[in-house]
Design an enzyme around this catalytic site. Structure first.
Site, PDB file in Angstrom:
ATOM      1  CB  ALA A  78      -7.254   5.625   7.807  1.00 10.91           C
ATOM      2  CG  ASP A  79      -5.744   1.961   2.277  1.00 10.14           C
ATOM      3  OD1 ASP A  79      -4.512   2.029   2.443  1.00 10.14           O
ATOM      4  OD2 ASP A  79      -6.265   1.779   1.165  1.00 10.14           O
TER       5      ASP A  79
END
Length: 202
Positions: A78-79
């Site tokens: 995730a980012d």
């Protein structure tokens, strides 16, 4: 009995306390493993400028990097990127940079782009980007300083120098988007994917 039905452990390629909390609250058992990638280097090499594309690229790279060392496991990368118009923000390096970011964000609306990718054996099997629109209230220099003093070092751990689940809530007058996107993990589409793969029991 837990909800996770996978034959191998679910892995989160992050040590983010918010992301770990979201998965744990959803009743999923998982292991958190740090993704050892040079995020700024990957971003620079990509030549990408679109905040959503950058977030998705980094989510993919994190998931792939960790999955290569965990055969058969589903790995969540995730980012999150923050964009004020065409300007992309990174985590502030310290108090001075945090204050500068907040000065620019105060009184304006910005977008949080939260990307998630799932990899298995080095290949991406799912990805999604969700967007939240955040409007920060106009603030005086004294108010910004008071917030930074109260929040302390925590402001350097989040892009935009705020954590909405904590003292950062005082900075905002309007929020459009779901809670999970704001905290950095598009949880509903992720759960839908895992459900479609028959990996969770509900």
């Amino acid at each position: 009995m837990g909800l996770w039905l996978g034959k191998t452990a679910l892995i989160l390629a992050s040590q983010s306390s918010a992301r770990k909390m979201l998965l744990a609250n959803a009743g999923l058992e998982f292991k958190a493993v740090t993704a050892d990638i040079d995020e700024r280097g990957v971003q620079a090499a990509s030549k990408l400028s679109n905040p959503r594309e950058i977030g998705l690229l980094l989510a993919r790279e994190k998931a792939k990097a960790v999955s290569l060392n965990h055969a058969g496991s589903y790995v969540i990368g995730a980012d999150q990127t923050l964009a004020l118009g065409n300007r992309l923000f990174n985590k502030p390096a310290g108090h001075t940079e945090a204050l500068a970011q907040l000065r620019d964000l105060a009184g304006n609306s910005h977008e949080l782009n939260s990307a998630v990718a799932v990899a298995r054996d080095g290949k991406i099997v799912f990805e999604d980007v969700s967007v939240a629109r955040m409007t920060m209230r106009k603030m005086t220099e004294a108010e910004l300083s008071a917030y930074l003093d109260a929040a302390g070092e925590a402001v350097t751990t989040s892009v935009g120098a705020y954590q909405l689940e904590g003292l950062g809530i005082h900075l905002f007058e309007r929020i459009e988007g779901d809670h999970f996107t704001i905290l950095g993990l598009p949880l509903l589409p992720l759960l839908a994917f895992l459900r479609n793969e028959h990996l969770i029991a509900v």
